[in-house]
Design a protein around this motif. Structure first.
Motif, PDB file in Angstrom:
ATOM      1  N   LEU A  23      46.137  48.971  33.628  1.00 39.15           N
ATOM      2  CA  LEU A  23      46.567  49.695  34.755  1.00 39.15           C
ATOM      3  C   LEU A  23      47.603  49.013  35.345  1.00 39.15           C
ATOM      4  N   ASP A  24      47.642  47.527  35.280  1.00 37.30           N
ATOM      5  CA  ASP A  24      48.368  46.862  35.975  1.00 37.30           C
ATOM      6  C   ASP A  24      50.004  46.913  35.777  1.00 37.30           C
ATOM      7  N   LEU A  84      42.486  47.434  44.429  1.00 40.59           N
ATOM      8  CA  LEU A  84      42.520  45.975  43.967  1.00 40.59           C
ATOM      9  C   LEU A  84      43.668  45.541  43.387  1.00 40.59           C
ATOM     10  N   LEU A  85      44.509  46.355  42.643  1.00 44.34           N
ATOM     11  CA  LEU A  85      45.610  46.114  42.056  1.00 44.34           C
ATOM     12  C   LEU A  85      46.697  46.014  43.137  1.00 44.34           C
ATOM     13  N   GLU A  86      46.484  46.947  44.187  1.00 45.93           N
ATOM     14  CA  GLU A  86      47.789  46.856  45.368  1.00 45.93           C
ATOM     15  C   GLU A  86      47.375  45.859  46.056  1.00 45.93           C
ATOM     16  N   TRP A  87      46.105  45.202  46.249  1.00 43.13           N
ATOM     17  CA  TRP A  87      45.746  44.091  46.979  1.00 43.13           C
ATOM     18  C   TRP A  87      46.608  42.869  46.441  1.00 43.13           C
ATOM     19  N   ALA A  88      46.186  42.568  45.146  1.00 39.84           N
ATOM     20  CA  ALA A  88      46.659  41.620  44.362  1.00 39.84           C
ATOM     21  C   ALA A  88      48.409  41.441  44.508  1.00 39.84           C
ATOM     22  N   LYS A  89      49.030  42.691  44.347  1.00 36.17           N
ATOM     23  CA  LYS A  89      50.331  42.660  44.498  1.00 36.17           C
ATOM     24  C   LYS A  89      50.912  42.208  46.023  1.00 36.17           C
ATOM     25  N   LEU A  90      50.160  42.840  47.009  1.00 36.18           N
ATOM     26  CA  LEU A  90      50.636  42.466  48.381  1.00 36.18           C
ATOM     27  C   LEU A  90      50.371  41.167  48.868  1.00 36.18           C
ATOM     28  N   LEU A 147      33.534  46.323  44.225  1.00 36.15           N
ATOM     29  CA  LEU A 147      33.673  45.224  45.170  1.00 36.15           C
ATOM     30  C   LEU A 147      33.930  45.962  46.641  1.00 36.15           C
ATOM     31  N   ASP A 148      33.457  45.343  47.762  1.00 38.98           N
ATOM     32  CA  ASP A 148      33.768  45.871  48.989  1.00 38.98           C
ATOM     33  C   ASP A 148      35.280  45.478  49.533  1.00 38.98           C
ATOM     34  N   ILE A 149      36.266  46.224  49.275  1.00 37.15           N
ATOM     35  CA  ILE A 149      37.598  45.836  49.412  1.00 37.15           C
ATOM     36  C   ILE A 149      37.899  45.448  50.800  1.00 37.15           C
ATOM     37  N   LYS A 150      37.434  46.145  51.936  1.00 33.94           N
ATOM     38  CA  LYS A 150      37.823  45.699  53.279  1.00 33.94           C
ATOM     39  C   LYS A 150      37.266  44.025  53.499  1.00 33.94           C
ATOM     40  N   PHE A 151      36.056  43.994  52.915  1.00 34.35           N
ATOM     41  CA  PHE A 151      35.753  42.415  53.016  1.00 34.35           C
ATOM     42  C   PHE A 151      36.382  41.577  52.469  1.00 34.35           C
ATOM     43  N   LEU A 152      37.111  41.915  51.186  1.00 35.32           N
ATOM     44  CA  LEU A 152      37.952  41.044  50.490  1.00 35.32           C
ATOM     45  C   LEU A 152      39.298  40.830  51.443  1.00 35.32           C
ATOM     46  N   GLU A 153      39.602  41.786  51.780  1.00 36.49           N
ATOM     47  CA  GLU A 153      40.916  41.896  52.474  1.00 36.49           C
ATOM     48  C   GLU A 153      40.830  40.883  53.842  1.00 36.49           C
ATOM     49  N   ASN A 154      39.681  40.819  54.476  1.00 35.77           N
ATOM     50  CA  ASN A 154      39.469  39.876  55.666  1.00 35.77           C
ATOM     51  C   ASN A 154      39.192  38.301  54.997  1.00 35.77           C
ATOM     52  N   SER A 155      38.940  38.223  54.013  1.00 36.05           N
ATOM     53  CA  SER A 155      38.787  36.792  53.342  1.00 36.05           C
ATOM     54  C   SER A 155      39.919  36.027  53.224  1.00 36.05           C
ATOM     55  N   ASN A 156      39.823  34.595  53.103  1.00 36.79           N
ATOM     56  CA  ASN A 156      41.154  34.036  52.974  1.00 36.79           C
ATOM     57  C   ASN A 156      41.662  33.724  51.335  1.00 36.79           C
ATOM     58  N   SER A 157      40.991  34.316  50.667  1.00 29.17           N
ATOM     59  CA  SER A 157      41.478  34.178  49.230  1.00 29.17           C
ATOM     60  C   SER A 157      42.525  35.217  48.674  1.00 29.17           C
ATOM     61  N   LYS A 158      43.213  34.827  47.777  1.00 34.16           N
ATOM     62  CA  LYS A 158      44.232  35.813  47.232  1.00 34.16           C
ATOM     63  C   LYS A 158      44.065  35.836  45.531  1.00 34.16           C
ATOM     64  N   ILE A 159      42.878  35.343  45.117  1.00 37.68           N
ATOM     65  CA  ILE A 159      42.530  35.465  43.704  1.00 37.68           C
ATOM     66  C   ILE A 159      41.006  36.052  43.923  1.00 37.68           C
ATOM     67  N   GLN A 188      51.818  42.422  36.414  1.00 33.98           N
ATOM     68  CA  GLN A 188      51.460  41.248  36.002  1.00 33.98           C
ATOM     69  C   GLN A 188      50.798  40.264  37.039  1.00 33.98           C
ATOM     70  N   ARG A 189      49.433  41.067  37.549  1.00 32.30           N
ATOM     71  CA  ARG A 189      48.819  40.396  38.290  1.00 32.30           C
ATOM     72  C   ARG A 189      47.332  40.292  37.998  1.00 32.30           C
ATOM     73  N   VAL A 190      46.835  40.474  36.727  1.00 29.26           N
ATOM     74  CA  VAL A 190      45.620  40.598  36.139  1.00 29.26           C
ATOM     75  C   VAL A 190      45.312  39.635  34.799  1.00 29.26           C
ATOM     76  N   ILE A 191      44.531  38.651  35.154  1.00 29.98           N
ATOM     77  CA  ILE A 191      44.235  37.820  34.162  1.00 29.98           C
ATOM     78  C   ILE A 191      43.016  38.398  33.473  1.00 29.98           C
ATOM     79  N   TYR A 192      43.072  38.795  31.995  1.00 29.57           N
ATOM     80  CA  TYR A 192      41.741  39.225  31.394  1.00 29.57           C
ATOM     81  C   TYR A 192      41.149  38.374  30.516  1.00 29.57           C
ATOM     82  N   MET A 193      39.655  38.628  30.492  1.00 22.21           N
ATOM     83  CA  MET A 193      38.782  37.805  29.844  1.00 22.21           C
ATOM     84  C   MET A 193      38.135  38.506  29.029  1.00 22.21           C
TER      85      MET A 193
END
Length: 457
Positions: free
Chosen positions: A287-288, A254-260, A219-231, A291-296
């Motif tokens: 790796l989390d 990505l794990l750091e992004w979810a935490k922040l 995933l393009d993490i910079k693009f994700l960081e500029n989005s409005n989504s938090k999930i 408690q920020r990952v929902i696993y399927m």
């Protein structure tokens, strides 16, 4: 596309009812989800009342059923409900048989351990099963215990039986996650291209979708960081449909992004068991630390899509929200199926089956790859391989896709394309090998290569 004519004298809700009924009979199967009332109304610029009336009639006649807060689904009893009302479309479909079907997510019938399954089933159907009480809505504890043991050992998932919810297939699991998150979050980021079913389910719950591009290592993490989504929903072990594996450095970011962002990562590990070249990277959930990952996960790709069993591992932060759901006490999977699968795993048959299925499908993968190289080596690029149940290819030269599709139908070759399931611009022809027997693969690719070569411009 449904045909709705506003100038027709026939009422709109009747037109819509007839079109949906025709679609259900000719192109859908039991358990498939219909578009939401809001989506149909918006797509065809008609009122919600019109759609509600059409859906209501389909419910009354037994074609579909309404599941509160989940949507409308083709009735599980569809075929018995309409036995006296078979249409020409169904008869026509039954009469038409493909010579070669390259379905990209299918196992051949001879890979299912039927004799062992029947023996285990007969063992668990006895007086110890309590059919006079309601089941555990989260799933039978014994089955959750076996799934937990398997995930810890094979995928490095941090879990226990109390954190697992057993679900009835992937859409049911996705719907559960959307319901848990919808009150706190309003948008979902997901891979582009990505799995369109996820997009549809979350949109039905009112989520806005942010499409995040895929790079060569995830995933393009910079693009994700500029989005409005938090999930964010991702398939990091084997990206769907491109086959890209998310690098360990991106996983950590990505794990750091979810935490922040006080957000969540939905990790879909849908076919991690089927890796034929390299050992899969351990799960992101393992790796989390926050408690920020929902696993399927699911049993569909490596065992059987017919049993409709999937599971969700919820972080502790979401277990309380799950328990507040109106149907958290209602079981999603039949008791006998759960107990049979539990015993199947507990006695070691699951691990034995996985070893067998990996060996069989590695051979099929290699046979198909070799056949592609022999017949089409100079004319295609192999875009993804080495895992899952299909190989993605793309033409090296100018190509007439429409002619190719037409030739496929004319020659009774069933074809599948990435754009049909990902909703993006990324295109590839998806060649499934899992549904073939080993001795069928070369002839299938030989026939396929003829129509491919005829489609080159």
């Amino acid at each position: 596309m449904l045909k709705i004519n506003k100038n027709d004298s026939k009422p709109l809700h009747i037109q819509l009812y007839e079109e949906l009924k025709k679609d259900i009979l000719s192109a859908m199967k039991a358990g498939d989800k219909l578009p939401s009332i809001r989506k149909i109304a918006s797509t065809y610029n008609i009122s919600k009342i019109t759609v509600e009336n059409a859906y209501s009639q389909l419910v009354v006649e037994g074609y579909i059923e309404s599941i509160p807060k989940s949507g409308f689904f083709v009735s599980e009893d569809l075929y018995s409900s309409i036995a006296l009302e078979q249409t020409k479309e169904i008869k026509k479909e039954k009469e038409f048989e493909y010579l070669y079907d390259f379905y990209p997510a299918r196992l051949s019938s001879d890979t299912f351990p039927l004799k062992i399954w029947k023996r285990v089933y007969n063992k668990v159907i006895n007086d110890s099963l309590h059919f006079g009480k309601y089941q555990d809505g989260q799933g039978e504890f014994g089955l959750r215990k076996e799934i937990s043991k398997y995930l810890i050992e094979s995928r490095g998932v941090n879990c226990n039986p109390s954190s697992i919810v057993v679900c009835s297939g992937f859409p049911n699991a996705t719907s559960l996650i959307a319901r848990i998150l919808k009150d706190e979050y309003k948008s979902l980021a997901m891979e582009n291209p990505g799995y369109y079913i996820v997009k549809g389910v979350f949109e039905d719950y009112g989520f806005k979708i942010d499409k995040i591009p895929i790079e060569k290592n995830g995933l393009d993490i910079k693009f994700l960081e500029n989005s409005n989504s938090k999930i964010v929903y991702i398939t990091p072990s084997h990206q769907y449909p491109t086959g890209v594996t998310t690098s360990i450095s991106k996983r950590i970011k990505l794990l750091e992004w979810a935490k922040l962002n006080d957000g969540y990562i939905i990790e879909d590990d849908y076919d991690s068991e089927l890796s034929f070249v390299n050992k899969p990277i351990p799960s992101m959930q393992g790796l989390d630390k926050n408690q920020r990952v929902i696993y399927m996960g699911t049993f569909s790709k490596s065992f059987s899509p017919a049993i409709r069993v999937s599971y969700v591992v919820l972080p502790n932060t979401l277990l309380e929200k799950y328990n507040l759901l109106y149907d958290s006490s209602i079981s999603r999977v039949d008791l006998t199926l759960q107990k049979t699968l539990e015993e199947f795993m507990a006695k070691g048959f699951w691990e034995k089956h996985l070893r067998k299925i990996r060996t069989i499908n590695k051979k099929k993968h290699n046979l198909m790859k070799k056949a592609i190289e022999n017949y089409l080596g100079g004319y295609v690029n192999i875009l993804s391989e080495g895992a899952g149940l299909n190989i993605n290819i793309y033409p090296k030269t100018n190509f007439d896709w429409q002619k190719f599709k037409n030739l496929g139908e004319e020659n009774k070759i069933k074809l599948y394309f990435a754009s049909d399931v990902s909703g993006g611009d990324w295109e590839a022809c998806r060649l499934g090998f899992g549904g073939f027997k080993e001795n069928e693969i070369e002839n299938a690719i030989k026939a396929f290569s003829k129509i491919w070569l005829e489609s080159i411009i």
